[in-house]
Scaffold this active site. Structure first.
Site, PDB file in Angstrom:
ATOM      1  N   HIS A 100       0.813  -1.220   0.000  1.00 32.36           N
ATOM      2  CA  HIS A 100       0.000   0.000   0.000  1.00 32.36           C
ATOM      3  C   HIS A 100       0.849   1.272   0.000  1.00 32.36           C
ATOM      4  O   HIS A 100       0.677   2.139   0.857  1.00 32.36           O
ATOM      5  CB  HIS A 100      -0.924   0.011   1.225  1.00 32.36           C
ATOM      6  CG  HIS A 100      -1.833  -1.163   1.316  1.00 32.36           C
ATOM      7  ND1 HIS A 100      -2.311  -1.647   2.527  1.00 32.36           N
ATOM      8  CD2 HIS A 100      -2.371  -1.949   0.355  1.00 32.36           C
ATOM      9  CE1 HIS A 100      -3.095  -2.684   2.294  1.00 32.36           C
ATOM     10  NE2 HIS A 100      -3.148  -2.890   0.987  1.00 32.36           N
ATOM     11  N   PRO A 101       1.761   1.463  -0.937  1.00 32.92           N
ATOM     12  CA  PRO A 101       2.564   2.695  -0.943  1.00 32.92           C
ATOM     13  C   PRO A 101       1.725   3.912  -1.329  1.00 32.92           C
ATOM     14  O   PRO A 101       0.918   3.855  -2.263  1.00 32.92           O
ATOM     15  CB  PRO A 101       3.631   2.407  -1.999  1.00 32.92           C
ATOM     16  CG  PRO A 101       2.974   1.440  -2.939  1.00 32.92           C
ATOM     17  CD  PRO A 101       2.102   0.577  -2.071  1.00 32.92           C
TER      18      PRO A 101
END
Length: 529
Positions: free
Chosen positions: A444-445
């Protein structure tokens, strides 16, 4: 000279939404350009097969630089390189985030991004299986469903969490987020419902939409500080295409800042060092990188727990606080599924069940820079995972709570040997060492082109890039702070809201609509669907 009203870079979770909404006006021409190819792999449609997609041709398959607080490990960073972007290879979990996440965005100087402001956009995108309500919509393109066939251990996970004192939550996207429950999923008729399947396939017959796949954008084109088009590489040949109104950059938390820097938007001193002419001095480009970090607790199972084809593997979950501060968003999220999900070096054969403790709000911040000025090079990613000891302590607590849950009598008939961390790892020191040894991304960057008004902000509350004209960033990179939970649903919301912002901005000038052939659209539908 080929020219469009709008060019959208990246056919991912946000880009597909923007292309859909902008072409609702038949007089508006849009080019949607994607580096990957159409989603022809049959495994993309089978929910349980998503793990097998990672590292294949539909994945950019990035790695971080050696992480100094994870014993120098390079952490794998999968990102979708396919129409639909990461929504075509993810675990299909539909989590919007906590209402406090969005209220904090507004408090940081971003009017219009409070929970009450964004809730209508979540509802707008959604076709909720359970029906319409205060929190859910049924008229949207995106199918959101309950799991079709969950494993018995996933149900026991929820019951065990209730047994140790947590109230069951029937809807993580409803009145509150805390507690255990089943995830809802972006699945339709038992198949993955990616952003491409939801927002792009139904509109491919619009003559004002052009979709170009297999095209890597190499730089943006400017006249002064006005964005006038872009250059892209397709089958070994460079092409230029021009825009009449705006370019919308939706390439994701790694590639959006990469393209901005290659185009002269970023830290001026850094760009000068690479001999890149500076268009706008924005030192925040590539900074503020955030992610969700996770560690597993895994048991061998005494009986077969083969997940169904419609399973996303991460079936059940629990959101909770580690410090009892109920006025804050939950700082831990645990996902559970009927599979041994363990790091290299741990036993991974045979049936098993795993729960992963995930840190929702890390104190650590990373960055994205250029590996070189060659646009075909991967970005240089530094996460700085677990730079802060408080992050380690919260993950240790998450491991302990999962162990307590798995030790209840509800798991007696399923519980085999604990293979990770291992029954002998019990001390604080041992668990801290385990966390640093195995902690890994939860994919989940966000945050590398953050929205705001401070000196490190890259876009304003309208998602317009500071210091230039005709350019917006619309993807997870604009999040000033990461949301509580999986990031696909809020990225789709960002696309929905951005489309309205773009429409409201009005026309600067008007290009003639450019029609594309029905034959192309028919072929594209077959490839993408």
């Amino acid at each position: 000279m080929t020219q469009y009203d709008y060019i959208v870079i990246g056919a991912g979770s946000a880009g597909c939404v923007v292309a859909n909404r902008l072409t609702e006006d038949p007089e508006t021409t849009v080019l949607l350009i994607e580096a990957g190819n159409p989603a022809t792999q049959p495994e993309i449609q089978v929910p349980v097969s998503w793990i097998g997609l990672l590292g294949t041709e539909v994945d950019w398959a990035y790695f971080t630089e050696p992480e100094p607080y994870l014993h120098g490990r390079k952490i794998f960073q999968p990102r979708g390189k396919v129409v639909g972007g990461s929504s075509s290879i993810n675990a299909m979990v539909y989590i919007r985030g906590n209402r406090l996440d969005f209220d904090s965005w507004q408090a940081l100087g971003n009017p219009g991004w409070s929970y009450e402001d964004v809730l209508p956009y979540f509802k707008k995108s959604e076709n909720q299986q359970r029906g319409a309500s205060e929190f859910h919509g049924v008229d949207g393109f995106l199918s959101v469903t309950d799991p079709i066939a969950t494993a018995v251990t996933s149900q026991r996970f929820i019951e065990a969490a209730a047994q140790i004192g947590y109230a069951i939550n029937p809807d993580f996207n409803g009145a509150q987020q805390e507690g255990p429950g089943l995830y809802q999923l972006t699945i339709k008729d038992g198949k993955r419902h990616s952003a491409a399947a939801a927002f792009l396939v139904p509109i491919l017959d619009r003559p004002n939409l052009t979709v170009q796949t297999g095209a890597l954008v190499t730089r943006l084109l400017f006249e002064g500080t006005r964005t006038v088009g872009l250059e892209y590489l397709h089958e070994g040949t460079l092409h230029q295409v021009y825009v009449d109104r705006e370019v919308i950059l939706s390439a994701g938390a790694f590639d959006s800042p990469k393209l901005l820097m290659l185009s002269g938007i970023g830290n001026a001193e850094y760009l000068h060092s690479l001999n890149i002419p500076v268009v706008a001095d924005l030192p925040g480009v590539g900074e503020n990188l955030q992610d969700h970090l996770a560690v597993p607790v895994a048991h061998q199972a005494t009986q077969d727990l083969q997940p169904a084809l419609t399973s996303n593997i991460a079936e059940a979950a629990m959101f909770f606080h580690t410090e009892g501060n109920l006025d804050a968003a939950p700082d831990l999220q645990c996902s559970s599924g009927p599979l041994l999900w363990v790091p290299p070096g741990y036993p991974n054969q045979g049936p098993g069940f795993t729960s992963i403790a995930c840190l929702n709000h890390s104190q650590s911040r990373g960055s994205v820079t250029l590996r070189s000025i060659d646009p075909t090079d991967s970005p240089c990613i530094r996460m700085n995972y677990l730079e802060h000891e408080s992050d380690v302590q919260k993950l240790v607590l998450g491991v302990r709570i999962i162990r307590e849950l798995f030790s209840t009598d509800l798991f007696d008939e399923f519980r085999g040997e604990e293979v990770a961390p291992g029954a002998d790892v019990t001390s604080d020191e041992g668990l801290q060492a385990y966390v640093r040894k195995v902690a890994d991304t939860n994919y989940h960057p966000v945050g590398t082109c953050k929205m705001g008004t401070d000196p490190m902000a890259v876009v304003d509350s309208q998602l317009r890039v500071h210091g230039v004209e005709g350019l917006r960033v619309v993807d997870a990179s604009i999040m000033p702070r990461i949301t509580t939970g999986n990031t696909n649903a809020p990225t789709i919301m960002i696309g929905e809201k951005a489309a309205d912002l773009i429409k409201a901005a009005g026309r600067v000038t008007k290009a003639q609509p450019r029609a594309i052939s029905a034959e192309y659209n028919s072929e594209a539908t077959a490839l993408i669907s």
